[in-house]
Design a protein around this motif. Structure first.
Motif, PDB file in Angstrom:
ATOM      1  N   THR B 131       0.921  -0.991  -0.080  1.00 10.15           N
ATOM      2  CA  THR B 131       0.194   0.400   0.355  1.00 10.15           C
ATOM      3  C   THR B 131       0.654   1.285  -0.128  1.00 10.15           C
ATOM      4  O   THR B 131       0.344   2.111  -0.819  1.00 10.15           O
ATOM      5  CB  THR B 131      -1.163   0.070   1.192  1.00 10.15           C
ATOM      6  N   ALA B 160      -3.744  -2.084  -3.395  1.00  9.02           N
ATOM      7  CA  ALA B 160      -3.335  -2.057  -2.363  1.00  9.02           C
ATOM      8  C   ALA B 160      -3.933  -3.355  -1.255  1.00  9.02           C
ATOM      9  O   ALA B 160      -4.359  -3.703  -2.139  1.00  9.02           O
ATOM     10  CB  ALA B 160      -4.878  -1.253  -1.356  1.00  9.02           C
ATOM     11  N   CYS B 225      -9.412  -3.172   1.384  1.00 11.34           N
ATOM     12  CA  CYS B 225      -8.842  -1.837   0.559  1.00 11.34           C
ATOM     13  C   CYS B 225      -9.745  -1.296   0.284  1.00 11.34           C
ATOM     14  O   CYS B 225      -8.632   0.240  -0.040  1.00 11.34           O
ATOM     15  CB  CYS B 225      -8.777  -2.936  -0.657  1.00 11.34           C
ATOM     16  N   LEU B 228      -7.861   1.881   2.184  1.00 11.68           N
ATOM     17  CA  LEU B 228      -7.115   2.026   2.308  1.00 11.68           C
ATOM     18  C   LEU B 228      -6.471   2.261   0.106  1.00 11.68           C
ATOM     19  O   LEU B 228      -6.085   3.994   0.811  1.00 11.68           O
ATOM     20  CB  LEU B 228      -5.909   0.562   2.242  1.00 11.68           C
TER      21      LEU B 228
END
Lengths: 236, 236, 236, 236, 236, 236
Positions: B131, B160, B225, B228
């Motif tokens: 990430t 990510a 995700c 993120l």
């Protein structure tokens, strides 16, 4: 559509020949089409240091490939002085997978090393190594049982592995090299005889995949692993 | 139920600080709770030999951990003379994942190396590295764009990564070390900003999992995700 | 005259931030201008074999640099499989220097490893490592004292280090990279808080120096080390 | 007071025998008391990559010790697979020191490698290697001059090295093993024939030293190096 | 008298199966009793650097053993990071022996690498590797001839190898492991089809031998190699 | 006919100077013409693990060559990080040969390491190493006998080695480099003082040899070894 003319859900011809190496406690030669792997299981009456006095055993694996198992000759790892990242990754996967089928407490404080050496490669060598490695392991444990060295059977279930991927836009199972080398998405499913999952590794190189495709691949894998488990049973 | 008191679907606090290393073309310090990773992206105007004269670029990654990033000191890999199998596996995963977000033709014949060095570890270091590594990569590519060295943007989407696992019988996301060290099943999901899958690695050690559980973990991963990717956007 | 505009006897801005790594018994982030080094001290309750049953302890050090701590990326030593001669030389110097400030008998049969990892380099990294390493060591020993594991304080004095050299014909202190890379004569002075000398390393590459110049450099070093010792005091 | 009965400022018997290895362009066997080092200089008509097309030459050095040069047998570095930190440090010092006596532009784009192999060790091997290595280098350059391969002499001055230290509270020169193994402070001074300094390395292990003592050691070193330069002259 | 019940001059059962690895230009599986070796020959259209522009080709060999080819598991050389002295010695012998049967000028500037991998070991693996390696080499050269890549046949004669030794005071041929492990004197004879000698290696461990015994061993070797050459012919 | 003007059966001038390294239990400098080897024998009061509690001792050997012992400089094995195949082969031969002259039971549980380091090479270095190594071993054992550490003499006979080969169609003994570098057939004979054979290594590169020629070479070797044994006696 597949280079081999197989249907999307067809495995290649499977052959498992047990007992091919006289020195090993367990061994087999597994063939998945033109992929051929010699698997041996070696018993040692001691465990790695981190397990001393825990009552638990260990199963580990090593993987290798003869230099000319492939279309062009690969440099011999013993000569280059180190195992490649690919080799290390594969042998960690084999060991982890085989441990999922073992009751390490029933095994007791001993280690079984499963060596998987690829004689001829045509895709799917790590899956063949797991499926064949389980047979070698089973045979070695049989020897322990017969000798009375273990009392209750440490092998709790079969472990089998199959590759799946997306080839030419279609989900396919048991990719050979011609498919594997161009598939944008591929990976491996390792399962118990019961169908429970041990490991899922699905990886994209130059492509990505949807959750729906993931589901189709898992369908193929379930059917494929069931076939492999049947072949293991037949070989024993 | 979770040692940290988090809900099953709660990520830890995310912080991404760009520009922390003045020499690098792109860099950030990513924090996921107590896990801290410095990510730098270095541009070289040449590719690995296998890409010469193909017009394609390359993105690769290296991963390391300071010896005392962990609770007990780990031996320095530079001193022991080799990277562990774990390190090799992780850096191959990071590189593969980041390449999924790049149009290598638009990048042209240059290589970007993303170095991910863990300063402090508390679980999930490889996911944080991916990430954060994407942010460093994004910043380095911005420099190429600004300088006119590339014309169309080679970054096609966010990448990510988040860990998921089964802890105390429950599916949880973003495991910290207290969870990770006892979870029988855990793994990583890498996704694009679009939600498409790049890599799925779910692995059991001392347990197995059902297809239903696999589905629950994917649900958690999708939501994680997305968070993120939002944090990446905010940091740029 | 100096690229940074500093006077001949000016150090760069010094910052020592203790406690930056939660796992380590002692740690700090030291900044000398743009040079940044994370120093951690790790206590082990055993000594190297040559000290078994002597009642004496040991302090040792390891040094590393993130690949992109420098202007162009350096190859990761863990990947190349060995530490460079430069790294080995530096970590031996750090260990030797820190031992000069320790009463190894008061420390008892334990080892403290001081890891110095350069996050960003701009000249003088080995000196920053020694000065910061001493702070990490001091904090780790404080923990031993507080826990009653040692009774009398094994830290007998501060240890600090500063570089000096001849730049553009003038003796200067605390060279940054712009100076260091062109200075024909440079080196390091390591001193105790008392001002006594622990190590002198003055080296010419493409030039030589007179005994008079050696004296001027020592004057600069004495003043510089006194400033560093003050900064160590302030940080604790 | 010294184990050998020497005065504080006495060197050991010096012997330099040139031409001991028939294949080398330059060679000598140097003896400082019981310390014996074979030095050879080998000319190659190419430089390291970083000097290509600069018109500059290079002088480098390698150092080794026969396994039984010492009182107890040391493991052979070729067998253990790496040079120790001590070896690497010493050979870097020898190379750096010898380069201080060379005009690399006059040498032209060629490399001279000086190998220093210790046949018998009794303290001061690195200093003997530098002093003897310079003789081998001088002889090799003479060959280049005689053959007309270089026109103006690249050797600009003698380079000699001597150890000094504080033994039993007294500053002494040219320490033998009996002194060296117990001295709390010792080091090496490398000087040109002109008396200018090339390198100063003074190091404390289990002791420290004052600036006044540093001055006394430099006095001893100046006189000692002058004697060594005279011995070099006599040998040629 | 021999553990296997063989007469002193009896070889074990010989089997040579050509074409066992589909990717290699030449291959066979050779069995001498329970000793089994896979031999492959790989052609590369380039020679080692020392032969560039000489018009001469090269034949080289590599040797390996699967970890469980032997009674107890041997450590995998790829994992230990180096080939043992025994392996290096054997593969140098195989290469040297096979080159004795080749006209390197007729081969032209290409290299053939013969890989000999022991699947199961029961004594005499290096001899089996040479005898089988020659068959793989012959098949690979046949391919070059058929393709018109070489015009005149570079294979000038057969090369075969047999072990001999003194077991229980008697000269014997083709020792199996039960004999080899206790024989005080043993070695290998490599011969051409014409009967001329290529290599003689007779070595004593814990015994010595007379010139008369040397003559008896050579008699056995001559007869044995003739049988092996016949088996090579039959296999092609 | 020989480049040196010697007759076919003439050895070069032999010189064996004992006691050249003061630290070693036994040592000598052996010269065979321009070939010079320093041999030292080092006693350790422990054996390799495989001999613990067997009552048997061990003799082993290591071989090295100074980088400029040869006409062009060889890379230092300690620097390249491994011993070449040639070095490994030679040191195994030296150790095996010297053990043939030792009663390991009389030696008791201790190890003697014989280090053979070539100072100057002109052909036949491995033979000189064996012949000189035996003298160093003899001297070290004498020390054990004198100290009463062994009671009955473990040295049962002399061991000496000589090279032979076919040069310009003629069998010759003790080849120097000018002969060795062009001889198509050459090898080494190792014998006891009694004339019994310890090892025969005859090898062809670019040629082969007949059984009759083998006999002529053995005649030369017998006479040559007798001369070497006489030289060993004279040196002691």
């Amino acid at each position: 559509m597949r280079p081999s003319g197989r249907n999307l859900s067809d495995l290649r011809a499977i052959s498992i020949e047990p007992g091919v190496v006289k020195h090993a406690e367990g061994s087999c030669l597994i063939r998945m089409g033109d992929t051929q792997v010699i698997c041996t299981a070696s018993i040692e009456e001691r465990t790695p240091p981190f397990l001393r006095n825990t009552g638990l055993g260990w199963v580990t694996a090593e993987y290798g490939m003869l230099p000319r198992a492939t279309n062009t000759r690969n440099r011999r790892e013993a000569a280059s002085g180190k195992q490649t990242g690919r080799t290390v990754e594969i042998q960690r996967l084999i060991g982890r997978s085989l441990r999922a089928g073992i009751d390490r407490s029933a095994l007791g404080e001993r280690q079984i090393t499963v060596d998987c050496d690829v004689i001829q490669a045509d895709g799917g060598t790590r899956c063949a190594a797991i499926t064949g490695g389980w047979v070698a392991l089973r045979l070695a444990v049989n020897k322990l049982l017969k000798a009375g060295d273990v009392v209750s059977d440490p092998v709790v279930d079969h472990v089998a592995a199959i590759s799946c991927g997306i080839y030419a836009g279609q989900p396919v199972v048991d990719l050979d090299y011609a498919e594997d080398s161009v598939a944008g998405v591929d990976g491996n499913f390792i399962m118990l005889g019961s169908g429970r999952l041990v490991e899922v590794q699905m990886s994209a190189e130059g492509a990505t995949f949807s959750r729906g495709e993931m589901g189709q691949l898992m369908d193929l894998a379930e059917a494929g692993c069931a076939e492999l488990v049947a072949a293991q049973r037949a070989a024993l």
